[in-house]
Design a protein around this motif. Structure first.
Motif, PDB file in Angstrom:
ATOM      1  N   VAL A 127       0.858  -1.194   0.000  1.00 43.63           N
ATOM      2  CA  VAL A 127       0.000   0.000   0.000  1.00 43.63           C
ATOM      3  C   VAL A 127       0.889   1.236   0.000  1.00 43.63           C
ATOM      4  CG1 VAL A 127      -1.945   1.165   1.101  1.00 43.63           C
ATOM      5  CG2 VAL A 127      -1.624  -1.308   1.431  1.00 43.63           C
ATOM      6  N   THR A 128       0.695   2.117  -0.968  1.00 42.64           N
ATOM      7  CA  THR A 128       1.491   3.343  -1.052  1.00 42.64           C
ATOM      8  C   THR A 128       0.574   4.543  -1.274  1.00 42.64           C
ATOM      9  OG1 THR A 128       1.803   3.064  -3.441  1.00 42.64           O
ATOM     10  CG2 THR A 128       3.489   2.126  -2.001  1.00 42.64           C
ATOM     11  N   GLN A 129       1.097   5.707  -0.912  1.00 43.67           N
ATOM     12  CA  GLN A 129       0.348   6.947  -1.113  1.00 43.67           C
ATOM     13  C   GLN A 129       1.270   7.992  -1.719  1.00 43.67           C
ATOM     14  OE1 GLN A 129      -0.706   9.045   2.451  1.00 43.67           O
ATOM     15  NE2 GLN A 129      -1.418  10.840   1.308  1.00 43.67           N
ATOM     16  N   GLN A 130       0.754   8.712  -2.702  1.00 46.52           N
ATOM     17  CA  GLN A 130       1.467   9.836  -3.284  1.00 46.52           C
ATOM     18  C   GLN A 130       0.481  10.980  -3.458  1.00 46.52           C
ATOM     19  OE1 GLN A 130       3.425   9.054  -7.001  1.00 46.52           O
ATOM     20  NE2 GLN A 130       4.624  10.939  -6.917  1.00 46.52           N
ATOM     21  N   GLN A 131       0.656  11.986  -2.634  1.00 47.37           N
ATOM     22  CA  GLN A 131      -0.253  13.133  -2.610  1.00 47.37           C
ATOM     23  C   GLN A 131      -1.694  12.656  -2.407  1.00 47.37           C
ATOM     24  OE1 GLN A 131       0.784  15.257  -6.239  1.00 47.37           O
ATOM     25  NE2 GLN A 131       2.525  16.246  -5.226  1.00 47.37           N
ATOM     26  N   ALA A 132      -2.614  12.946  -3.316  1.00 46.64           N
ATOM     27  CA  ALA A 132      -4.027  12.604  -3.113  1.00 46.64           C
ATOM     28  C   ALA A 132      -4.387  11.248  -3.698  1.00 46.64           C
ATOM     29  CB  ALA A 132      -4.917  13.681  -3.728  1.00 46.64           C
ATOM     30  N   GLN A 133      -3.386  10.421  -3.993  1.00 46.76           N
ATOM     31  CA  GLN A 133      -3.645   9.112  -4.597  1.00 46.76           C
ATOM     32  C   GLN A 133      -3.105   7.994  -3.699  1.00 46.76           C
ATOM     33  OE1 GLN A 133      -1.344   7.154  -8.067  1.00 46.76           O
ATOM     34  NE2 GLN A 133      -3.121   8.082  -9.064  1.00 46.76           N
ATOM     35  N   THR A 134      -3.941   6.967  -3.514  1.00 44.03           N
ATOM     36  CA  THR A 134      -3.534   5.770  -2.796  1.00 44.03           C
ATOM     37  C   THR A 134      -3.547   4.594  -3.765  1.00 44.03           C
ATOM     38  OG1 THR A 134      -4.357   6.519  -0.646  1.00 44.03           O
ATOM     39  CG2 THR A 134      -4.126   4.153  -0.951  1.00 44.03           C
ATOM     40  N   LYS A 135      -2.500   3.786  -3.713  1.00 40.84           N
ATOM     41  CA  LYS A 135      -2.385   2.650  -4.619  1.00 40.84           C
ATOM     42  C   LYS A 135      -2.146   1.381  -3.801  1.00 40.84           C
ATOM     43  CE  LYS A 135      -0.042   3.209  -8.374  1.00 40.84           C
ATOM     44  NZ  LYS A 135       1.107   3.379  -9.333  1.00 40.84           N
ATOM     45  N   VAL A 136      -2.887   0.338  -4.142  1.00 40.55           N
ATOM     46  CA  VAL A 136      -2.724  -0.955  -3.495  1.00 40.55           C
ATOM     47  C   VAL A 136      -2.303  -1.949  -4.572  1.00 40.55           C
ATOM     48  CG1 VAL A 136      -3.780  -2.690  -2.003  1.00 40.55           C
ATOM     49  CG2 VAL A 136      -4.630  -0.338  -1.968  1.00 40.55           C
ATOM     50  N   THR A 137      -1.178  -2.642  -4.346  1.00 36.95           N
ATOM     51  CA  THR A 137      -0.691  -3.584  -5.344  1.00 36.95           C
ATOM     52  C   THR A 137      -0.446  -4.948  -4.716  1.00 36.95           C
ATOM     53  OG1 THR A 137       1.634  -3.035  -4.980  1.00 36.95           O
ATOM     54  CG2 THR A 137       0.443  -1.715  -6.595  1.00 36.95           C
ATOM     55  N   ALA A 138      -0.574  -5.989  -5.544  1.00 37.18           N
ATOM     56  CA  ALA A 138      -0.292  -7.340  -5.070  1.00 37.18           C
ATOM     57  C   ALA A 138       0.235  -8.176  -6.215  1.00 37.18           C
ATOM     58  CB  ALA A 138      -1.546  -7.981  -4.479  1.00 37.18           C
ATOM     59  N   ASP A 139       1.150  -9.058  -5.900  1.00 43.14           N
ATOM     60  CA  ASP A 139       1.708  -9.985  -6.885  1.00 43.14           C
ATOM     61  C   ASP A 139       1.801 -11.349  -6.203  1.00 43.14           C
ATOM     62  OD1 ASP A 139       2.982 -11.323  -8.850  1.00 43.14           O
ATOM     63  OD2 ASP A 139       4.731 -10.016  -8.971  1.00 43.14           O
ATOM     64  N   VAL A 140       0.803 -12.181  -6.444  1.00 44.65           N
ATOM     65  CA  VAL A 140       0.708 -13.478  -5.783  1.00 44.65           C
ATOM     66  C   VAL A 140       1.025 -14.569  -6.791  1.00 44.65           C
ATOM     67  CG1 VAL A 140      -0.784 -15.045  -4.485  1.00 44.65           C
ATOM     68  CG2 VAL A 140      -1.074 -12.562  -4.261  1.00 44.65           C
ATOM     69  N   PRO A 141       2.118 -15.308  -6.628  1.00 44.64           N
ATOM     70  CA  PRO A 141       2.454 -16.382  -7.565  1.00 44.64           C
ATOM     71  C   PRO A 141       1.396 -17.478  -7.557  1.00 44.64           C
ATOM     72  CG  PRO A 141       3.862 -16.466  -5.629  1.00 44.64           C
ATOM     73  CD  PRO A 141       3.088 -15.190  -5.532  1.00 44.64           C
ATOM     74  N   GLN A 142       1.353 -18.260  -8.644  1.00 46.29           N
ATOM     75  CA  GLN A 142       0.309 -19.264  -8.803  1.00 46.29           C
ATOM     76  C   GLN A 142       0.275 -20.272  -7.664  1.00 46.29           C
ATOM     77  OE1 GLN A 142      -2.038 -19.240 -11.501  1.00 46.29           O
ATOM     78  NE2 GLN A 142      -2.990 -20.489  -9.908  1.00 46.29           N
ATOM     79  N   GLN A 143       1.439 -20.714  -7.211  1.00 48.05           N
ATOM     80  CA  GLN A 143       1.479 -21.711  -6.138  1.00 48.05           C
ATOM     81  C   GLN A 143       0.817 -21.192  -4.871  1.00 48.05           C
ATOM     82  OE1 GLN A 143       5.426 -23.005  -5.083  1.00 48.05           O
ATOM     83  NE2 GLN A 143       4.705 -24.722  -3.848  1.00 48.05           N
ATOM     84  N   LEU A 144       1.090 -19.931  -4.528  1.00 48.92           N
ATOM     85  CA  LEU A 144       0.497 -19.348  -3.331  1.00 48.92           C
ATOM     86  C   LEU A 144      -0.989 -19.086  -3.545  1.00 48.92           C
ATOM     87  CD1 LEU A 144       0.821 -18.260  -0.505  1.00 48.92           C
ATOM     88  CD2 LEU A 144       1.569 -16.069  -1.464  1.00 48.92           C
TER      89      LEU A 144
END
Length: 305
Positions: free
Chosen positions: A277-294
């Motif tokens: 989870v990151t924030q830059q000024q008035a924007q919040t971004k949520v990212t995820a990278d889940v490999p197939q096995q997980l």
């Protein structure tokens, strides 16, 4: 605890993956042309692209869908095989489901009638259903579902040569094109959460959260299930303070999930670690990278709940 897999899934549905492709996402032109011009939120699925992914195959083979099975038996139309793309669009008050696929209209007509569903005719198009919920096959590759009033309005717009009142709004189109072309699940919101006319509480802690979410101006969501779960969610708020609130809220949810992960489910910790989870000024971004096995382990855990 049994609710934890569900919490993890909810978190992932808000997420994103990087790196992103240079090509941008485009809705099918035939489907895009049917979208009402006053649409403020869309949710789409590219079924052709998602159908062969391991995650989809696991869900479709292990999650019972009795209502869908009955629909297929009654109509001869199997959405799991016959549909290629769906797009749900709403003006905040009502919703319209637009569908691309392969439709044998004569066979469908006969099936509906044999099940006692008599069609109504509106400007040469047959509608099956009632005032609250109906479906119309516009041609052998396009269909729409919604209230009868919504479908009538769609047909009216199609008959207007000027094209006024239809077509994906530019603001939504531009938001969707910030997503990579490979995303099979996508969504965009413009005009703010307030325009969705949701029954949101205005008092208490939940009311405070909803008040902050009312500051959301726009948002996007994209998911790619080709090799695990790659997803991105971007929320643009009115102010930096509101964006920080959203940022802290999501981080708190992820942290709560980690703290309550049972000792016998260590893979869940890796799942939460994949969410950034990151924030830059008035924007919040949520990212995820889940490999197939997980992703497979998580789905096995969730499907057993």
């Amino acid at each position: 605890m049994r609710y934890l897999p569900t919490l993890a899934l909810a978190s992932l549905l808000l997420c994103a993956c990087q790196p992103k492709q240079s090509a941008s996402l485009h809705v099918s032109p035939a489907l895009e042309a049917l979208v009402p011009a006053d649409t403020v939120v869309v949710l789409g699925i590219n079924l052709t692209a998602i159908r062969d992914t391991p995650t989809y195959q696991k869900l479709i083979t292990r999650v019972p869908l009795p209502q869908l099975d009955r629909f297929t038996q009654q109509t001869g139309l199997d959405p799991r095989k016959d549909l290629s793309e769906v797009l749900l669009c709403s003006d905040g008050k009502s919703a319209l489901l637009l569908v691309r696929g392969q439709f044998r209209i004569k066979d469908l007509d006969a099936r509906f009638k044999s099940n006692g569903v008599a069609p109504s005719n509106y400007k040469g198009h047959f509608l099956f259903g009632d005032e609250r919920a109906a479906i119309a096959f516009l041609d052998d590759s396009s269909a729409a579902a919604g209230t009868t009033a919504e479908i009538h309005a769609l047909i009216d717009r199609q008959s207007e040569q000027s094209g006024a009142g239809r077509g994906l709004p530019v603001a939504l189109r531009d938001l969707l094109r910030t997503l990579p072309a490979g995303d099979q699940v996508y969504a965009a919101l413009t005009g703010g959460v307030e325009n969705l006319n949701l029954p949101l509480p205005r008092e208490g802690n939940l009311g405070n959260i909803m008040q902050a979410l009312r500051s959301v101006e726009s948002a996007t969501l994209g998911m790619n299930l080709s090799n695990g779960i790659d997803a991105i969610a971007v929320v643009n708020c009115n102010t930096e303070r509101d964006a920080k609130f959203v940022h802290d809220l999501v981080r708190a949810g992820v942290g709560f999930g980690r703290l309550n992960t049972p000792d016998n489910q260590p893979d869940l910790l890796k799942l939460y670690d994949a969410i950034q989870v990151t924030q830059q000024q008035a924007q919040t971004k949520v990212t995820a990278d889940v490999p197939q096995q997980l992703a497979d382990k998580f789905l096995d855990l969730w499907l057993k709940k």
